[in-house]
Design a protein around this motif. Structure first.
Motif, short mmCIF file in Angstrom:
data_model
loop_
_atom_site.label_atom_id
_atom_site.label_comp_id
_atom_site.label_asym_id
_atom_site.label_seq_id
_atom_site.Cartn_x
_atom_site.Cartn_y
_atom_site.Cartn_z
N GLU A 201 0.82 -1.21 0.00
CA GLU A 201 0.00 0.00 0.00
C GLU A 201 0.86 1.27 0.00
OE1 GLU A 201 -3.97 -1.81 2.21
OE2 GLU A 201 -3.07 0.02 2.99
N SER A 202 2.05 1.18 -0.55
CA SER A 202 3.01 2.28 -0.45
C SER A 202 2.48 3.60 -1.02
CB SER A 202 4.33 1.91 -1.13
OG SER A 202 4.12 1.60 -2.49
N TYR A 203 1.63 3.54 -2.03
CA TYR A 203 1.05 4.78 -2.60
C TYR A 203 0.34 5.60 -1.53
CZ TYR A 203 -2.16 7.84 -5.15
OH TYR A 203 -2.88 8.94 -5.59
N SER A 204 -0.27 4.91 -0.58
CA SER A 204 -1.09 5.60 0.43
C SER A 204 -0.27 6.30 1.50
CB SER A 204 -2.06 4.62 1.08
OG SER A 204 -1.35 3.62 1.81
N ALA A 205 1.06 6.21 1.41
CA ALA A 205 1.89 7.00 2.34
C ALA A 205 1.67 8.49 2.13
CB ALA A 205 3.36 6.66 2.15
N ASN A 206 1.18 8.85 0.95
CA ASN A 206 0.89 10.25 0.67
C ASN A 206 -0.52 10.60 1.15
OD1 ASN A 206 -0.16 12.46 -1.60
ND2 ASN A 206 1.91 12.79 -0.87
N CYS A 207 -0.64 10.77 2.46
CA CYS A 207 -1.87 11.26 3.10
C CYS A 207 -1.66 12.73 3.46
CB CYS A 207 -2.16 10.47 4.37
SG CYS A 207 -2.48 8.72 4.13
N ILE A 208 -2.72 13.40 3.90
CA ILE A 208 -2.54 14.76 4.40
C ILE A 208 -3.29 14.97 5.71
CG2 ILE A 208 -1.90 15.96 2.29
CD1 ILE A 208 -4.82 16.73 1.88
N TRP A 209 -2.60 15.60 6.65
CA TRP A 209 -3.20 16.03 7.92
C TRP A 209 -3.79 17.41 7.70
CZ3 TRP A 209 -2.59 20.36 10.87
CH2 TRP A 209 -3.04 20.32 12.20
N VAL A 210 -5.06 17.57 8.07
CA VAL A 210 -5.69 18.89 7.98
C VAL A 210 -6.51 19.09 9.25
CG1 VAL A 210 -7.12 20.48 6.62
CG2 VAL A 210 -5.83 18.67 5.46
N ASN A 211 -5.96 19.85 10.17
CA ASN A 211 -6.68 20.22 11.40
C ASN A 211 -7.21 19.02 12.18
OD1 ASN A 211 -6.05 22.77 10.52
ND2 ASN A 211 -8.11 23.27 9.82
N ASP A 212 -6.29 18.11 12.48
CA ASP A 212 -6.54 16.92 13.30
C ASP A 212 -7.31 15.82 12.59
OD1 ASP A 212 -5.08 17.87 15.46
OD2 ASP A 212 -6.80 18.89 16.34
N LYS A 213 -7.66 16.02 11.33
CA LYS A 213 -8.22 14.94 10.52
C LYS A 213 -7.17 14.54 9.49
CE LYS A 213 -12.93 16.72 11.05
NZ LYS A 213 -14.17 17.15 10.35
N ALA A 230 -3.94 5.23 15.31
CA ALA A 230 -3.08 6.27 15.90
C ALA A 230 -3.91 7.40 16.50
CB ALA A 230 -2.14 6.83 14.84
N GLY A 231 -5.24 7.29 16.37
CA GLY A 231 -6.13 8.24 17.04
C GLY A 231 -6.72 9.33 16.18
N TYR A 232 -6.60 9.20 14.86
CA TYR A 232 -7.09 10.25 13.97
C TYR A 232 -8.44 9.89 13.36
CZ TYR A 232 -2.24 11.90 14.10
OH TYR A 232 -1.02 12.35 14.51
N GLU A 233 -9.24 10.92 13.13
CA GLU A 233 -10.43 10.76 12.30
C GLU A 233 -9.98 10.74 10.84
OE1 GLU A 233 -14.47 13.19 10.99
OE2 GLU A 233 -13.50 13.71 12.89
N VAL A 234 -10.44 9.76 10.09
CA VAL A 234 -9.99 9.59 8.71
C VAL A 234 -11.10 9.94 7.73
CG1 VAL A 234 -9.33 7.85 6.98
CG2 VAL A 234 -8.22 7.87 9.22
N ILE A 235 -10.73 10.65 6.68
CA ILE A 235 -11.62 10.94 5.55
C ILE A 235 -11.00 10.26 4.33
CG2 ILE A 235 -12.67 12.72 4.11
CD1 ILE A 235 -12.20 14.68 6.47
#
Length: 256
Positions: A201-213, A230-235
């Motif tokens: 799933e290496s492509y998915s290393a490119n996520c973005i954090w935006v204000n705790d989500k 890890a405790g994050y809300e995911v979109i």
């Protein structure tokens, strides 16, 4: 916390964008537009104001607006893209930046230096700069000098395999770092709490954090679960058409 995001709509010329994976096929323009709509809505749900720029047919890769500038609380740095077909894109962002930064807070990387924003990862007041095919040492040097002028710091990270630094890394704040591939054992990132992405799933290393989500690309269940654990809300947002052009979630916006 981010207040603003800038995005640029994909152009119809998107189908002619740069790719290292032609086997994935050409992007479907209509589907890319729908995915971009979903991306914008995901960003808005994180509480930011989104400025949407019109498509620029002259530049097939111009929806990857992250590469033409790096924005921080202290300054904006306009890049000099390393890909020849992207030369000129950076000029189209300058007037937009002037809506958010005064002239004395806008810096410029100039030839022979090259740098693309995908090679820059912000961690607080420090910026990691990947040395890649698109970002050379002169560009990184100019970039770090510009940072230091505005009270920030930077360091260089040589890349061996990936296109851009953030192809294999995503900083999720709170000292948490998504890592994949060549960065798993990289000494530059020893101090972080590493969330290691499965190789499949290496492509998915490119996520973005935006204000705790955290926005995660669709179709990567292991990564989604690891980020949630890890405790994050995911979109989740589908980026299948952008993947065909080596693009990911971070590439599609400037967040500041």
């Amino acid at each position: 916390m981010f207040k603003n995001v800038i995005v640029r709509r994909p152009s119809k010329s998107l189908v002619n964008g740069i790719t290292s994976a032609p086997e994935l096929g050409k992007p479907d323009y209509e589907l890319a537009l729908k995915q971009h709509d979903s991306y914008i809505e995901a960003l808005k749900s994180c509480g930011v104001e989104v400025t949407v720029l019109e498509a620029d047919e002259r530049y097939p890769d111009s929806c990857f607006v992250e590469d033409v500038a790096v924005l921080s609380k202290n300054c904006a740095i306009v890049t000099n893209p390393g890909a020849m077909t992207r030369k000129g894109e950076e000029k189209e962002i300058i007037d937009i930046l002037k809506d958010f930064y005064t002239d004395d807070k806008i810096e410029y990387v100039k030839a022979p230096g090259t740098i693309e924003g995908g090679d820059v990862m912000m961690v607080g007041d420090h910026f990691y700069v990947g040395l890649s095919e698109r970002t050379n040492e002169e560009g990184a040097k100019q970039f770090i000098e510009a940072l230091e002028k505005h009270g920030l710091t930077g360091s260089m990270v040589p890349l061996k395999e990936v296109l851009h630094l953030k192809t294999g890394l995503a900083y999720l704040e709170n000292n948490n770092l998504l890592v994949a591939g060549e960065f798993v054992n990289s000494p530059e990132f020893e101090k972080f709490n590493k969330i290691i992405i499965d190789e499949s799933e290496s492509y998915s290393a490119n996520c973005i954090w935006v204000n705790d989500k955290v926005i995660v690309p669709a179709g990567y269940k292991k990564t989604k679960k690891a980020v949630e654990d890890a405790g994050y809300e995911v979109i989740v947002v589908d980026t299948s058409e952008y993947r065909k052009l080596d693009g990911g979630l971070s590439c599609l916006s400037l967040r500041f």
